[in-house]
Design a protein around this motif. Structure first.
Motif, short mmCIF file in Angstrom:
data_model
loop_
_atom_site.label_atom_id
_atom_site.label_comp_id
_atom_site.label_asym_id
_atom_site.label_seq_id
_atom_site.Cartn_x
_atom_site.Cartn_y
_atom_site.Cartn_z
N THR A 34 6.25 1.49 -5.14
CA THR A 34 5.83 0.27 -4.43
C THR A 34 7.08 -0.57 -4.22
O THR A 34 8.15 -0.24 -4.75
N GLN A 63 7.31 4.21 4.25
CA GLN A 63 5.86 3.95 4.14
C GLN A 63 5.13 4.29 5.43
O GLN A 63 4.04 4.85 5.39
N GLN A 86 2.99 9.14 -5.44
CA GLN A 86 2.67 8.09 -6.40
C GLN A 86 2.61 8.65 -7.83
O GLN A 86 2.43 7.91 -8.79
#
Lengths: 486, 253
Positions: A34, A63, A86
């Protein structure tokens, strides 16, 4: 031949020699990617603001690519499940100490790791005359010979140090050959890269020693995102070695490195690689996923960039060391041996982009497949409109050991100038039964005969490696072929 | 005394077709046997079976080498025990240097004999000496095995390897084919240098002319998978004069 198949099966099943993990206290951040993680990496690296900006820009671009699975790169002849980005930790530094002033401060366990791999730093310092910038996981822990090189004005240091001490050079060149927008993995790397090597050779300096870096991935579940930047100023020369091995792991490890080379007028850069990461077990479990973007630009007239690689490791190899031939009379070379066994998959080759006039490029690729592996050569030769009198020679040879493996060749030729001379040759052969029989009739065992024939097949490439590296390469190839022998 | 080679009632086929239809041959140490015959008579098959090529199926018969069952031995084991085949068509081994190849072969042999491996210098010395004996261009030792060699050089290289490996039984498969008279003579000279009382030769040839230079102790004529006639060196001359039809007719009768 029954015994033949049996032996090849054993070769295909043979264990990975460097498969062990060392207990080193590690500084690992939680899994996931993130903006917060990018900021955390940047903070740990003590980045200047501009670097954080770079990371965030790259991350936002990535992204947009990662959001849509249709945008994942799928054109290669590779078969693997989508990576869960992730589920990966993006930073891992060995040891609790953030910095080392000398080798004495380095975790002795870590030094032993290198020794087991046959690359004792201490000994190399004395014997081989090789300056080593050792990267374990993501942080440089030892840099040697720096002072000697500094006398010549050569900068050879970790990327982190380069950002700190040579920020202007890094800002000028980083991303100039491989921008973050280049591809999926280049974007990822630009966002999360933790360290790597930086090298600058000043005008008219011939680097007196081979510069070398050893990369290792040592932290379960952490990716490795290295960056290498080599700048050879006018009329300079450098030979750069990169060698890798990694300990056994059960889960896949993502590796997405970026290497950029800039060769100014009349400069020459020779970049040699031995890649021997953990390839996974015989069932295809584990193994490194290796997505690398390597590219050099021959910026100035008369410059030369030469890539030589021996690829024996990784579960997946996706790698195309390329040269942009911008300067007139510039030269690009790509010499490659890729050996796959078990369930390894390699899709590797090069791109030679001819822009300047009278540019020339040479491609020699040797693929050896064993077991159930797949080995592809993919190469692009593009001759631009203004690239008058460009020449290219490409030769791709494949050797099959056994009848359950695959060899593929995907050449792309884009020629926009009628004066171009382009040659492409491709051969595929099974390791000849006649050749094996001939060797055996002279008393050489089947295993030794296969080794002899394979190393003969690769000889012209291995001969391009710097001497001490070539010795290592031959040894590695023999070990890879060893199977149950000895 | 145990013969070096003792073949009895040997029948072999390839892809279901019977090629050797019952061959008997005894070769003693120190002897030179020539096997002559027309094309397709099975001469080269016999050489291949002795060396251990897998595609030849042994249907019947026995082959003893120094009293042991040769047919049970692996190809490389036969070689290490002293069986050498000079190939009719030596293969090229691209990138495999002559010296590396010889090192592996010589040392495999020495290991089998319980000797220490030869040092690089020792090997080089030996190669130099043998190349001189055979008349092999010393520059060929710097090259890859047979790669880019002329037909004559390839054949001479076979004899050079014979000299290096010092076999007990040397089988020469049409070593004379494709050679001009000068090359033929020099290859023959090489072979003659290597004739000793402790080595046996089986020389397979289509033409009599090689036997002008390598004088055999025995000549055998093979027709349609069988040895139909055996004799001394004069048999070769008879054949030269009368042609293979003479023995072929004889065999049918």
């Amino acid at each position: 031949m029954n015994t033949d198949t049996q032996y090849l099966q054993e070769v295909a099943d043979s264990d990975y020699e460097h498969g062990w993990a060392v207990d080193i206290v590690s500084d690992t951040i939680p899994k996931g990617l993130t903006e917060d993680v990018i900021c955390l990496i940047s903070e740990k690296k003590e980045d200047p603001d501009w670097m954080l900006e770079n990371r965030l820009r790259a991350f936002r671009h990535w992204q947009t690519l990662a959001r849509d699975k249709d945008k994942y790169p799928r054109w290669a002849h590779l078969d693997y499940p989508d990576i869960d980005f992730q589920d990966i930790s993006y930073y891992s530094a060995p040891g609790s100490k953030p910095k080392y002033k000398s080798l004495d401060e380095v975790d002795p366990e870590l030094l032993r790791t290198f020794e087991n791999l046959g690359i004792p730093l201490e000994e190399q310092k004395v014997l081989a005359g090789v300056a080593v910038d050792a990267v374990v996981d993501s942080v440089s822990v030892a840099t040697t010979f720096k002072e000697e090189l500094a006398k010549l004005g050569i900068i050879f240091c970790s990327f982190t140090e380069a950002i700190e001490n040579h920020g202007d050079l890094v800002r000028k060149y980083m991303g100039s050959v491989v921008p973050y927008t280049d591809n999926f993995y280049a974007a990822l790397n630009a966002a999360v890269f933790s360290d790597g090597s930086f090298c600058y050779i000043p005008p008219r300096v011939r680097c007196p020693m081979e510069l070398s870096t050893y990369f290792r991935i040592n932290q379960a579940g952490t990716g490795q995102f290295e960056r290498t930047l080599i700048v050879a100023d006018e009329g300079s020369y450098v030979s750069y070695l990169e060698g890798c091995t990694a300990p056994r792991r059960d889960e896949n490890q993502l590796h997405a490195a970026v290497v950029e080379i800039i060769a100014h007028r009349d400069a020459e850069v020779k970049y040699s690689t031995i890649q021997n990461w953990y390839p996974g077990d015989s069932q295809g479990k584990g193994g490194v996923l290796n997505f690398v973007t390597k590219r050099g630009i021959c910026k100035g007239a008369g410059s030369k960039i030469s890539w030589t690689q021996l690829e024996t490791g990784s579960a997946i190899t996706w790698k195309y060391p390329s040269v942009i031939l911008q300067g007139d009379h510039s030269v690009g070379e790509f010499y490659s041996v890729a050996f796959t066994k078990g369930r390894q998959q390699a899709d590797t080759g090069t791109k030679m982009i001819h822009i300047g006039r009278n540019t020339s490029s040479t491609i020699i690729s040797k693929g050896i497949s064993a077991g159930l592996s797949n080995n592809s050569y993919r190469g692009l030769v593009r001759i631009n409109k203004k690239a008058a009198n460009a020449r290219n020679f490409a030769q791709c040879d494949s050797m099959l050991l056994g009848d359950r493996c695959g060899a593929h060749t995907f050449p792309y030729l884009e020629i926009h100038n009628p004066t171009a001379q382009v040659e492409h040759e491709a051969t595929t052969s099974k390791v000849g039964e006649d050749q094996l029989f001939y060797c055996q009739q002279r008393g050489i065992s089947e295993q030794d005969a296969i080794k002899l024939l394979v190393s003969g097949f690769c000889q012209e490439i291995l001969a391009k490696l710097p001497m001490e590296f070539a010795v290592e390469a031959r040894k590695l190839l023999a070990i890879e072929l060893e199977g149950s022998v000895g | 005394m145990t013969p070096v080679l003792e073949i009895k009632g040997l029948k072999t086929s390839v892809e279901g077709m019977l090629i050797l239809k019952g061959v008997d041959l005894v070769v003693n140490t120190g002897e030179v046997h020539a096997i002559m015959g027309p094309n397709g008579s099975g001469k080269s098959t016999l050489a291949a079976v002795l060396a251990g090529r897998e595609e030849y199926e042994v249907e019947r018969g026995t082959v003893l080498y120094q009293g042991a069952n040769l047919l049970e031995m692996e190809v490389d084991e036969r070689a290490r025990k002293g069986v050498f085949l000079a190939f009719q068509y030596p293969v090229e081994l691209p990138g495999v240097s002559m010296m590396n190849f010889l090192k592996q072969a010589v040392n495999a042999l020495r290991e089998h004999r319980g000797q220490d491996p030869l040092s690089a210098a020792g090997l080089l010395r030996m190669a130099k000496e043998k190349a001189k004996l055979i008349g092999l261009d010393p520059r060929l030792k710097q090259r890859s095995v047979n790669e880019g060699f002329s037909g004559g050089e390839k054949k001479r290289n076979e004899i050079f390897q014979l000299a290096m490996l010092e076999p007990v039984l040397a089988v020469l498969d049409e070593t004379d084919s494709g050679l001009d008279i000068d090359a033929l003579r020099s290859v023959a000279d090489g072979v003659n240098q290597l004739r000793t009382t402790s080595r046996a030769f089986v020389i397979i040839t289509h033409y009599q002319r090689l036997l002008n230079y390598i004088v055999p102790d025995f000549v055998h004529v093979m027709v349609d998978g069988r040895i139909v006639r055996s004799g001394g060196k004069e048999l070769a001359l008879d054949l030269e004069e009368k042609g293979y039809d003479w023995v072929r007719y004889d065999a049918a009768a």
